[in-house]
Design an enzyme around this catalytic site. Structure first.
Site, mmCIF file in Angstrom:
data_model
loop_
_atom_site.group_PDB
_atom_site.id
_atom_site.type_symbol
_atom_site.label_atom_id
_atom_site.label_comp_id
_atom_site.label_asym_id
_atom_site.label_seq_id
_atom_site.Cartn_x
_atom_site.Cartn_y
_atom_site.Cartn_z
ATOM 1 N N ARG A 49 0.945 -1.129 0.059
ATOM 2 C CA ARG A 49 -0.072 -0.101 0.020
ATOM 3 C C ARG A 49 1.049 1.261 0.058
ATOM 4 O O ARG A 49 0.448 2.274 -0.282
ATOM 5 C CB ARG A 49 -0.941 -0.051 1.121
ATOM 6 N N TYR A 103 -15.153 19.321 -14.047
ATOM 7 C CA TYR A 103 -15.549 18.014 -14.064
ATOM 8 C C TYR A 103 -16.559 17.601 -13.218
ATOM 9 O O TYR A 103 -16.514 17.952 -12.055
ATOM 10 C CB TYR A 103 -14.188 17.051 -14.014
ATOM 11 N N ASP A 175 -6.350 20.436 -12.636
ATOM 12 C CA ASP A 175 -6.683 19.111 -13.322
ATOM 13 C C ASP A 175 -6.376 19.354 -14.477
ATOM 14 O O ASP A 175 -6.898 19.927 -15.540
ATOM 15 C CB ASP A 175 -8.257 18.902 -13.178
ATOM 16 N N LYS A 200 -7.509 8.849 -19.343
ATOM 17 C CA LYS A 200 -7.981 9.186 -20.547
ATOM 18 C C LYS A 200 -6.755 9.197 -21.294
ATOM 19 O O LYS A 200 -6.271 8.332 -21.753
ATOM 20 C CB LYS A 200 -8.305 10.742 -20.147
HETATM 21 C C1 LIG Z 1 -12.586 11.631 -16.037
HETATM 22 C C2 LIG Z 1 -12.015 12.664 -15.556
HETATM 23 C C3 LIG Z 1 -11.646 12.854 -14.051
HETATM 24 C C4 LIG Z 1 -12.098 11.542 -13.283
HETATM 25 O O1 LIG Z 1 -11.220 10.530 -13.517
HETATM 26 P P1 LIG Z 1 -11.599 8.837 -13.156
HETATM 27 O O2 LIG Z 1 -10.254 8.298 -13.823
HETATM 28 O O3 LIG Z 1 -12.813 8.423 -14.039
HETATM 29 O O4 LIG Z 1 -11.890 8.726 -11.820
HETATM 30 C C5 LIG Z 1 -11.397 13.769 -13.516
HETATM 31 N N1 LIG Z 1 -11.166 15.010 -14.266
HETATM 32 C C6 LIG Z 1 -11.467 15.225 -15.737
HETATM 33 C C7 LIG Z 1 -11.007 16.479 -16.295
HETATM 34 C C8 LIG Z 1 -11.999 14.032 -16.192
HETATM 35 O O5 LIG Z 1 -12.145 13.975 -17.370
#
Ligand SMILES: *Cc1c(COP(=O)(O)O)cnc(C)c1O
Length: 363
Positions: A49, A103, A175, A200
């Protein structure tokens, strides 16, 4: 691990060369997929962990793309796990400034915290620096940045936002999912913590969920490390391995996806069935508002044959979806808005499919 922080290497080379095992005769060229919940006592690794060699290969590669040798990247179980870890830097009852759109998961998490008295949230148009300045006056702890925002694609001057936030004593978290480190390096603008949904573009093949935080600040890195250790939102070694494997071609995928998106955005701007195109560029996400409202947008989702009608983004395959089908998406997002994640297919094939699907719409 070798060659992780050779300063003169371009991002494309880092993506390919970082996070590999030491070069010696007979050694594997790829990082090993280490499946072990614990390690023999007395070494650097203890319980899994806290750390895993497969995580380290991914983390050193991401850190070298977002920053330099003082940068710490941490892998998390998902983008939202990384978002939660970054938000754990807030004191109890702390004040957060969010962009007007961001988001939906981040926004919903903070709304929950607000109802529980754990945070106070103010939404501000970050492009309006005077408005930001006024909102900062009441003792903000953290400013959350997305540029462009998901799914409205609003952009802001992040360096200017950071300057004002820091002057008011607030941390800035960005982000950077939509840009990847190839499109933007937020730490260069003074951002304190970068978060990614590596699900992504970084992983890039719609087959894995993973997240990451990145920071240059050793104190913040220690807090985030502690949060991961005790919060327990750790990624599986295989997911982390797949993500780094995907990253080996990020520069090629990103270049093609951005080029495709720029061409499609131009063509969509001249399409009779499209009311509005949001594409600040460069990048590979486009938002369009379809003539004829939500029903018309749903008809396009039904009519595409090559584009996948699905949520998520950043994969090799092009996807689109009407964002308002999600209950968490606010009413300020138009209900005829389709978010397009442009992939790496042939651009004319993508256009023919989209153009044909749009032509089924009657207004
Ligand atoms: C998809 C996304 C998230 C969340 O990510 P997960 O891997 O689905 O938990 C956060 N910020 C943005 C901009 C996203 O497109």
């Amino acid at each position: 691990m070798t060659r992780d922080h050779i300063p003169h290497l371009a991002p494309a080379t880092r993506l390919v060369a970082s996070g590999r095992p030491e070069r010696r005769p007979g050694a594997p060229v790829n990082p090993e997929l280490v499946l072990s919940s614990t390690f023999v006592a007395g070494g650097d690794l203890d319980y899994a962990r806290a750390g895993n060699p497969t995580w380290s290969a991914f983390e050193t590669t991401l850190a070298s793309l977002e920053g330099d040798e003082d940068t710490t990247a941490l892998a998390f179980a998902s983008g939202m796990a990384a978002v939660s870890a970054a938000l754990s830097l807030l004191p109890h009852g702390g004040r957060v400034i969010l962009p007007q759109h961001c988001y939906s998961g981040t926004s919903a998490l903070l709304d929950t915290w607000e109802r529980q008295g754990r945070a106070a949230v103010t939404r501000v148009d970050l492009a309006d620096l005077d408005g930001l300045h006024a909102a900062l006056a009441n003792g903000t702890d953290l400013v959350w940045v997305e540029s462009p925002t998901n799914p409205m694609l609003e952009v802001c001057d992040v360096a200017a936002v950071v300057e004002r936030a820091h002057a008011a004593g607030a941390l800035v978290v960005e982000d950077n999912t939509f840009n990847t480190p190839l499109g933007r390096r937020p730490l260069d603008d003074g951002v304190d913590v970068v978060v990614h949904s590596a699900t992504k573009y970084l992983a890039g093949h719609s087959d894995v969920l993973l997240g990451a935080t990145v920071t240059n600040d050793p104190e913040l890195a220690a807090k985030l490390t502690q949060q991961r250790l005790l919060g327990g939102a750790i990624p599986g070694p295989f997911e982390t391995w797949l993500t780094l494997r995907g990253m080996r071609t990020l520069h090629l995928r990103w270049e093609r996806a951005c080029a495709n998106a720029a061409i499609l955005a131009d063509r969509l701007r001249n399409h009779a069935r499209v009311e509005r195109v949001r594409y600040p560029g460069p990048g590979a996400i486009i938002a369009i508002e379809v003539n004829g409202g939500a029903e018309a947008a749903m008809a396009v989702e039904d009519a595409v044959e090559l584009w996948l009608p699905a949520t998520s983004l950043g994969g090799v395959e092009s996807m689109l979806e009407r964002r308002r089908r999600h209950a968490l998406e606010p009413a300020s997002v138009p209900d005829n808005l389709l978010r397009l994640s442009v992939g790496v297919e042939d651009v004319d094939d993508l256009w023919l499919d989209l153009d044909r699907a749009l032509s089924v719409v009657t207004d």
